[in-house]
Write a protein that holds these residues in place. Structure first.
Motif, mmCIF file in Angstrom:
data_model
loop_
_atom_site.group_PDB
_atom_site.id
_atom_site.type_symbol
_atom_site.label_atom_id
_atom_site.label_comp_id
_atom_site.label_asym_id
_atom_site.label_seq_id
_atom_site.Cartn_x
_atom_site.Cartn_y
_atom_site.Cartn_z
ATOM 1 N N PRO A 143 5.894 -4.780 3.615
ATOM 2 C CA PRO A 143 4.854 -4.282 4.530
ATOM 3 C C PRO A 143 3.476 -4.436 3.906
ATOM 4 C CG PRO A 143 6.094 -2.464 3.570
ATOM 5 C CD PRO A 143 6.770 -3.724 3.142
ATOM 6 N N THR A 152 -0.007 -3.218 3.237
ATOM 7 C CA THR A 152 -0.717 -1.945 3.225
ATOM 8 C C THR A 152 -2.070 -2.132 2.570
ATOM 9 O OG1 THR A 152 0.285 -1.337 1.127
ATOM 10 C CG2 THR A 152 1.392 -0.567 3.115
ATOM 11 N N PRO A 195 -6.379 -0.422 7.076
ATOM 12 C CA PRO A 195 -5.950 0.260 8.300
ATOM 13 C C PRO A 195 -6.117 -0.641 9.527
ATOM 14 C CG PRO A 195 -7.534 1.596 7.068
ATOM 15 C CD PRO A 195 -7.485 0.251 6.421
#
Length: 62
Positions: free
Chosen positions: A17, A19, A22
């Motif tokens: 994922p 990260t 945002p």
């Protein structure tokens, strides 16, 4: 030992994922890029004022 090898394969092939950024910032960056790259619209022409004088080609009925 096949179970250990199969678990290793699944962890290696799974995408990690992403990260750190945002989604809100990604969307804001995309909106800002679209706003900057879009040229401004041409101004709309001003409406022509209607004259209250009668048209010279109009003739009254006899």
């Amino acid at each position: 030992m096949p179970s250990i090898e199969s678990s290793r394969r699944t962890t290696e092939t799974r995408p990690q994922p992403f990260t750190g950024v945002p989604m809100r910032d990604l969307l804001a960056a995309g909106a800002a890029a679209a706003a900057v790259s879009t040229p401004p619209r041409a101004p709309e022409p001003l409406p022509q004022p209607r004259s209250t004088e009668p048209v010279s080609t109009h003739r009254d009925a006899a």
